[in-house]
Scaffold this motif. Structure first.
Motif, PDB file in Angstrom:
ATOM      1  N   ALA A 225       0.830  -1.196   0.000  1.00 58.44           N
ATOM      2  CA  ALA A 225       0.000   0.000   0.000  1.00 58.44           C
ATOM      3  C   ALA A 225       0.871   1.256   0.000  1.00 58.44           C
ATOM      4  O   ALA A 225       0.653   2.193  -0.767  1.00 58.44           O
ATOM      5  CB  ALA A 225      -0.925  -0.013   1.199  1.00 58.44           C
ATOM      6  N   VAL A 226       1.894   1.235   0.860  1.00 51.99           N
ATOM      7  CA  VAL A 226       2.755   2.405   1.011  1.00 51.99           C
ATOM      8  C   VAL A 226       3.575   2.650  -0.255  1.00 51.99           C
ATOM      9  O   VAL A 226       3.773   3.778  -0.692  1.00 51.99           O
ATOM     10  CB  VAL A 226       3.693   2.194   2.217  1.00 51.99           C
ATOM     11  CG1 VAL A 226       4.503   3.418   2.472  1.00 51.99           C
ATOM     12  CG2 VAL A 226       2.893   1.825   3.439  1.00 51.99           C
ATOM     13  N   LEU A 227       4.010   1.539  -0.846  1.00 50.95           N
ATOM     14  CA  LEU A 227       4.835   1.593  -2.061  1.00 50.95           C
ATOM     15  C   LEU A 227       4.163   2.422  -3.158  1.00 50.95           C
ATOM     16  O   LEU A 227       4.804   3.176  -3.877  1.00 50.95           O
ATOM     17  CB  LEU A 227       5.045   0.152  -2.531  1.00 50.95           C
ATOM     18  CG  LEU A 227       5.924  -0.121  -3.737  1.00 50.95           C
ATOM     19  CD1 LEU A 227       7.310   0.365  -3.447  1.00 50.95           C
ATOM     20  CD2 LEU A 227       5.934  -1.607  -4.027  1.00 50.95           C
ATOM     21  N   LEU A 228       2.843   2.268  -3.274  1.00 49.71           N
ATOM     22  CA  LEU A 228       2.144   2.923  -4.373  1.00 49.71           C
ATOM     23  C   LEU A 228       1.905   4.410  -4.129  1.00 49.71           C
ATOM     24  O   LEU A 228       1.719   5.161  -5.076  1.00 49.71           O
ATOM     25  CB  LEU A 228       0.804   2.223  -4.619  1.00 49.71           C
ATOM     26  CG  LEU A 228       0.888   0.875  -5.333  1.00 49.71           C
ATOM     27  CD1 LEU A 228      -0.423   0.142  -5.246  1.00 49.71           C
ATOM     28  CD2 LEU A 228       1.289   1.079  -6.776  1.00 49.71           C
TER      29      LEU A 228
ATOM     30  N   SER B 156      10.411   8.475 -12.086  1.00 44.81           N
ATOM     31  CA  SER B 156      11.469   7.579 -12.518  1.00 44.81           C
ATOM     32  C   SER B 156      11.130   6.156 -12.090  1.00 44.81           C
ATOM     33  O   SER B 156      10.215   5.933 -11.309  1.00 44.81           O
ATOM     34  CB  SER B 156      12.771   8.059 -11.881  1.00 44.81           C
ATOM     35  OG  SER B 156      13.754   7.090 -12.004  1.00 44.81           O
ATOM     36  N   ARG B 157      11.865   5.168 -12.637  1.00 44.03           N
ATOM     37  CA  ARG B 157      11.715   3.795 -12.156  1.00 44.03           C
ATOM     38  C   ARG B 157      12.713   3.549 -11.033  1.00 44.03           C
ATOM     39  O   ARG B 157      13.594   4.358 -10.777  1.00 44.03           O
ATOM     40  CB  ARG B 157      11.958   2.811 -13.305  1.00 44.03           C
ATOM     41  CG  ARG B 157      10.796   2.716 -14.276  1.00 44.03           C
ATOM     42  CD  ARG B 157       9.579   2.073 -13.640  1.00 44.03           C
ATOM     43  NE  ARG B 157       9.838   0.715 -13.158  1.00 44.03           N
ATOM     44  CZ  ARG B 157       9.800  -0.363 -13.919  1.00 44.03           C
ATOM     45  NH1 ARG B 157       9.526  -0.258 -15.196  1.00 44.03           N
ATOM     46  NH2 ARG B 157      10.035  -1.557 -13.399  1.00 44.03           N
ATOM     47  N   GLY B 197       3.125   0.036 -14.945  1.00 46.82           N
ATOM     48  CA  GLY B 197       1.744   0.450 -14.691  1.00 46.82           C
ATOM     49  C   GLY B 197       1.668   1.623 -13.737  1.00 46.82           C
ATOM     50  O   GLY B 197       0.902   2.564 -13.952  1.00 46.82           O
ATOM     51  N   ALA B 198       2.480   1.580 -12.673  1.00 48.61           N
ATOM     52  CA  ALA B 198       2.445   2.652 -11.683  1.00 48.61           C
ATOM     53  C   ALA B 198       2.954   3.964 -12.278  1.00 48.61           C
ATOM     54  O   ALA B 198       2.444   5.039 -11.961  1.00 48.61           O
ATOM     55  CB  ALA B 198       3.261   2.261 -10.456  1.00 48.61           C
TER      56      ALA B 198
END
Lengths: 296, 285
Positions: A225-228, B156-157, B197-198
């Motif tokens: 969740a936090v990652l996004l 960035s990735r 996707g993100a």
């Protein structure tokens, strides 16, 4: 009959051993994989370095530690009052049959996969912060980052995620306070609110505290969740509107493509996370003993 | 108690008999064709393509099973070192430190990296130099590259990503410093997202953003800018006119097995390369 009992006894022994051995193996594995980098790079440089840039050979994880701590603290600041208020409301104020419906709704929150929370945060919370909160914040700080990916977004989502833990355990321990306490307080002429604040909550404090600790554990360990939604910017944040990277998020995000040394460094991040959580557990247990875990 | 044992015994025996049947039937069917399992592991950029190729290949060669695993380019190298995969899939060139583990290298496709901006952006075109300056933090306002007066939000990735590696290398965001060491100079003030996707989602929903994704994943939710006047399309990547492109590699740790050899021959055949094209990547033959 005796024979079957013995077999069952052995089976239980094996299950118990498997659980214990897994913990030991995981610990050994993490430390074995991460320690070489810690030794080469220097523990001090690793923990207090401010540049996390593994491709360039800089492994300073201070920004990540700050990120994790800020997001966790933020989640607790939002989650504890909300959760506690909700627990009191469910156990003391709401009529029983209504409380049942509320309770199952809150317990449902615990069953939602964390990546769904993350996506919800990405499409709802982050844009909401950008449209409604950032313009106000910008009046005071015109240079602020303008995206909504922030500590605040992470804290809000984590607060929602730890609610079920805080609410259900706190509620149980408030309900477990002996009826006589409440009756005695009311008989002495105290009002309902006075009874709740001055008698019930203090009597249930050890249960409430353990609910908070479990919630905190979940908040620190939460990854997807936090990652996004926190933006994953490995920089020490200046305010709660700044993006941050967390320890868990960085491990999850970078493990896939990491080169060998980079991978070891990520295991070393795992060691630090491990130690932070152990320390928190010890502190929590000590303070619980200090409070005298009687009433729950 | 005795009854339960008896039932269990019967079940085990029955299963054993069935399994035996399966084995015999299988070997009778495939005759003297090559059988076996081929495992590929590695870059998640290559994974969808590998799966597509494997599906068609397995239809034509029922005796061979292809297992496609992800994990990332680094994992691809690790997998062939530990001999748990026949092929490691990479979405970047093999690094110097990894060369020892690689015995065979096959370029199976090419992929372009598209530079994308939010749809509301006024910017249509950037030079490699401008992209480099934006990503190293030298240019921080859109008005310096022909847009409105607003700060650039750089997306960035993550460190180690193959897409990031390809992008920073080609745009010279990464380069040698005075000491001669390769350094990735991506600005610290960039949002980092862990997947294509993100990145797409972030750029699509956040004003004033710039990001990069592989050409095959491009969609209408974002706007791809022209680089040096060339729009990112299959033709321009293959012809080399579009500057930001990268290879998709299969690497093996030793001589590939018969089944693995058959698979790689299939990929490089006309039919295999057609699948590459249909998947949105650029065929090499």
């Amino acid at each position: 009959m005796k024979k079957s009992e013995k077999i069952i006894e052995k089976l239980i022994l094996i299950s118990a051993a498997v659980a214990t051995i897994s913990v030991a193996l995981i610990t050994v594995f993490i430390f074995q994989s991460g320690l070489p980098v810690l030794a080469d790079y220097g523990v001090f440089h690793f923990i207090f370095g401010t540049t996390w840039s593994p491709t360039n050979g800089s492994y300073g994880i201070l920004p990540l530690i700050f990120g994790t701590l800020w997001v966790t603290i933020g989640a607790l600041v939002i989650g504890i009052p909300t959760g506690l208020a909700c627990a009191v409301f469910l156990s003391e104020i709401l009529p029983r049959k209504w409380a049942k419906a509320f309770r199952s709704a809150i317990e449902l929150l615990a069953g939602i996969p964390s990546v769904v929370y993350g996506f919800f945060g990405l499409v709802v919370i982050v844009p909401a912060i950008r449209t409604y909160i950032l313009p106000i914040y910008k009046i005071f700080n015109p240079e602020a980052s303008a995206t909504g990916f922030s500590i605040l977004a992470g804290a809000i989502i984590l607060a929602i995620m730890i609610l079920p833990t805080i609410v259900s355990i706190s509620e149980n321990s408030i309900s477990a306070v002996p009826k006589e306490f409440k009756e005695a307080s009311l008989a002495l002429g105290a009002g309902k609110m006075e009874t709740i604040v001055k008698v019930l909550i203090p009597a249930a404090r050890s249960g409430i505290l353990s609910s908070i600790i479990l919630g905190m554990g979940r908040a620190i360990g939460e990854t997807m969740a936090v990652l996004l939604i926190t933006g994953n910017m490995a920089k020490i944040p200046g305010s709660i509107m700044d993006p941050v990277a967390t320890l868990t998020g960085t491990i999850a995000m970078e493990m896939g493509y990491a080169s060998p040394t980079h991978q070891q460094a990520l295991f070393a991040v795992g060691i630090i996370l491990f130690i932070i959580i152990m320390l928190l557990n010890i502190i929590a247990q000590l303070s619980m003993r200090g409070l005298g875990g009687k009433a729950s | 108690m005795k009854k339960i044992f008896a039932i269990a015994l019967v079940t085990v025996l029955a299963l054993g008999a069935l399994a035996g049947c399966g084995k015999q039937g299988g070997s009778a069917d495939s005759g003297n064709a090559i059988t076996g399992t081929v495992v590929t592991a590695g870059s998640t950029s290559v994974q969808p393509l590998s799966e597509e190729l494997a599906a068609v290949f397995m239809d034509e060669n029922p005796g061979i099973t292809i297992e496609v695993q992800g994990g990332g380019s680094g994992q691809g190298i690790k997998a062939i070192q530990e001999k748990i995969a026949d092929f490691g899939a990479l979405s970047r060139e093999v690094k110097e430190e990894e060369k020892a583990a690689v015995a065979q290298e096959y370029v199976i496709a090419k992929d372009g990296v598209a530079v994308i901006v939010n749809r509301d952006s006024k910017v249509e075109e950037l030079t490699l130099e401008q992209i480099k300056k934006i990503y190293t933090g030298e240019i921080t306002n859109w008005k310096d590259v022909g847009g409105v007066d607003a700060s650039i939000v750089v997306v960035s990735r993550e460190e180690g990503s193959g897409t990031r590696g390809a992008f920073t290398e080609i745009t010279k965001v990464a380069g040698k410093n005075e000491a001669g060491v390769e350094v990735d100079n991506t600005t610290k003030n960039s949002l980092v997202q862990g997947s294509t996707g993100a990145v797409m989602q972030t750029v699509a929903t956040t004003p004033n953003t710039i990001g990069y994704v592989s050409l095959g994943s491009l969609s209408d939710t974002v706007k791809a800018v022209k680089v040096e006047g060339v729009a990112p399309t299959e033709e321009t990547v293959l012809s080399g006119e579009y500057k930001i492109s990268r290879p998709f590699l299969y690497v093996a740790g030793g001589e590939p097995s018969e089944a693995a050899k058959l698979f790689i021959d299939f990929i490089l055949s006309e039919e295999g390369q057609k699948i590459v094209e249909e998947s949105g990547f650029v065929p090499v033959k």
